[in-house]
Design an enzyme around this catalytic site. Structure first.
Site, PDB file in Angstrom:
ATOM      1  N   HIS A   1      -3.085   1.153   6.780  1.00  0.00           N
ATOM      2  CA  HIS A   1      -3.355   1.069   5.339  1.00  0.00           C
ATOM      3  C   HIS A   1      -3.498   2.474   4.767  1.00  0.00           C
ATOM      4  CE1 HIS A   1      -4.381  -0.828   1.615  1.00  0.00           C
ATOM      5  NE2 HIS A   1      -5.564  -0.247   1.550  1.00  0.00           N
TER       6      HIS A   1
ATOM      7  N   HIS B   1      -5.718   1.664  -4.380  1.00  0.00           N
ATOM      8  CA  HIS B   1      -4.861   1.106  -3.333  1.00  0.00           C
ATOM      9  C   HIS B   1      -4.369  -0.288  -3.711  1.00  0.00           C
ATOM     10  CE1 HIS B   1      -8.127  -1.402  -1.002  1.00  0.00           C
ATOM     11  NE2 HIS B   1      -8.322  -1.463  -2.296  1.00  0.00           N
TER      12      HIS B   1
ATOM     13  N   CYS C   1       0.808  -1.224   0.000  1.00  0.00           N
ATOM     14  CA  CYS C   1       0.000   0.000   0.000  1.00  0.00           C
ATOM     15  C   CYS C   1       0.844   1.277   0.000  1.00  0.00           C
ATOM     16  CB  CYS C   1      -0.992  -0.007   1.159  1.00  0.00           C
ATOM     17  SG  CYS C   1      -0.260   0.059   2.822  1.00  0.00           S
TER      18      CYS C   1
END
Length: 316
Positions: free
Chosen positions: A279, A291, A231
């Protein structure tokens, strides 16, 4: 006389069966009609894609030996065949087709030596494959001209090959196995009177454009590209493409930059999720982020509402 009649009846039955099998058996992939696959820009194709490019992808898969349904509606079945093709050429078995799978499918076939001045179907096949990788100056003319030479040289450079500008067996092999990375979108010149206003919005747009080009790439923990990402590797790579170096991890990225309210998000802003800031994605507008989520899932665009929002940052 009776035996003759029985043999004749048996022969007639056999012929009828043969005709039935011939009429109902599935045609081999090589019998598929010529694929209409010349486009100025090749779109990302995945389950649910529709239209002429979805149909072209289905047709190319069928010609490559996979029983896709050529109807312009890319189904779950078609996506599974795409994953099988990707695995067969050495790409990760994702059900998404970006530049490299397009290029691999478009270049399938023989590997003739081609050079400047050559003409014909093989040149067009080469040009389509290069165009799918982002070589926008390559025109689909079936003539091996200066722009095709330049694109081949660039592909050879990416692979560490001698830059001859000729399509050799090594060039064909790299294309057919998806081993030539896509080229970034060309940078647009900025007018002098607006250059001084190269603000966060323009840099954010560049970062987002980079992230969009990675859609379909695989997830791998700790990866920072060019073909796999985690990420924060993706968000860091996106802002690096915009000319801004940011920290490596999601937690460090959260601590850097300017705090942005959720109601004031702009394309390119980084959005953080989950307790502990575990994240991060890049804002793509309309409540979406791009993402790299987890193993087994490709880089994708998703609604922010599906993840617990923690905050956002802007970096220019």
């Amino acid at each position: 006389m009776g035996k003759i009649l029985m043999r004749a009846a048996s022969l007639a039955t056999g012929l009828a069966l043969a005709v039935s099998v011939t009429a109902t058996a599935e045609l081999p992939a090589s019998a598929a009609s010529t694929c209409s696959a010349s486009f100025s820009r090749y779109q990302v194709i995945s389950k649910g894609s529709k239209g002429s490019q979805a149909k072209a992808m289905e047709c190319l898969l069928r010609k490559a030996g996979y029983s896709a349904t050529v109807n312009g509606s890319f189904s779950v079945h078609d996506a599974a065949k795409l994953a099988r093709f990707r695995r067969s050429v050495g790409l990760s078995p994702l059900k998404v087709a970006g530049p490299r799978p397009w290029s691999a499918l478009l270049s399938q076939g023989s590997r003739p030596a081609l050079e400047r001045g050559d003409k014909g179907a093989d040149v067009l096949r080469l040009q389509r494959s290069l165009r799918a990788l982002g070589y926008t100056k390559v025109t689909l003319t079936s003539y091996f001209g200066a722009n095709t030479v330049a694109a081949v040289k660039s592909a050879q450079k990416k692979r560490g090959q001698k830059q001859t500008g000729r399509a050799t067996t090594a060039v064909w092999s790299a294309l057919q196995h998806g081993r030539v990375a896509a080229v970034p979108a060309p940078k647009k010149a900025v007018a002098k009177k607006t250059a001084s206003r190269a603000s966060s919005s323009s840099k954010g747009a560049k970062a987002l454009a980079f992230a969009k080009r990675q859609i379909g790439d695989s997830y791998r923990y700790g990866a920072t590209g060019p073909n796999s990402w985690d990420c924060s590797g993706l968000t860091g790579g996106a802002w690096k493409a915009a000319g801004v170096k940011i920290p490596r991890t999601s937690q460090a990225q959260y601590r850097a930059g300017k705090k942005v309210a959720k109601s004031d998000l702009k394309p390119g802003d980084l959005v953080f999720f989950y307790s502990g800031i575990s994240h991060v994605g890049i804002y793509a507008g309309s409540g979406n982020v791009i993402h790299a989520s987890r193993p087994g899932q490709p880089v994708a665009k998703i609604k922010m509402k599906y993840m617990p929002y923690q905050g956002a940052r802007r970096y220019s």
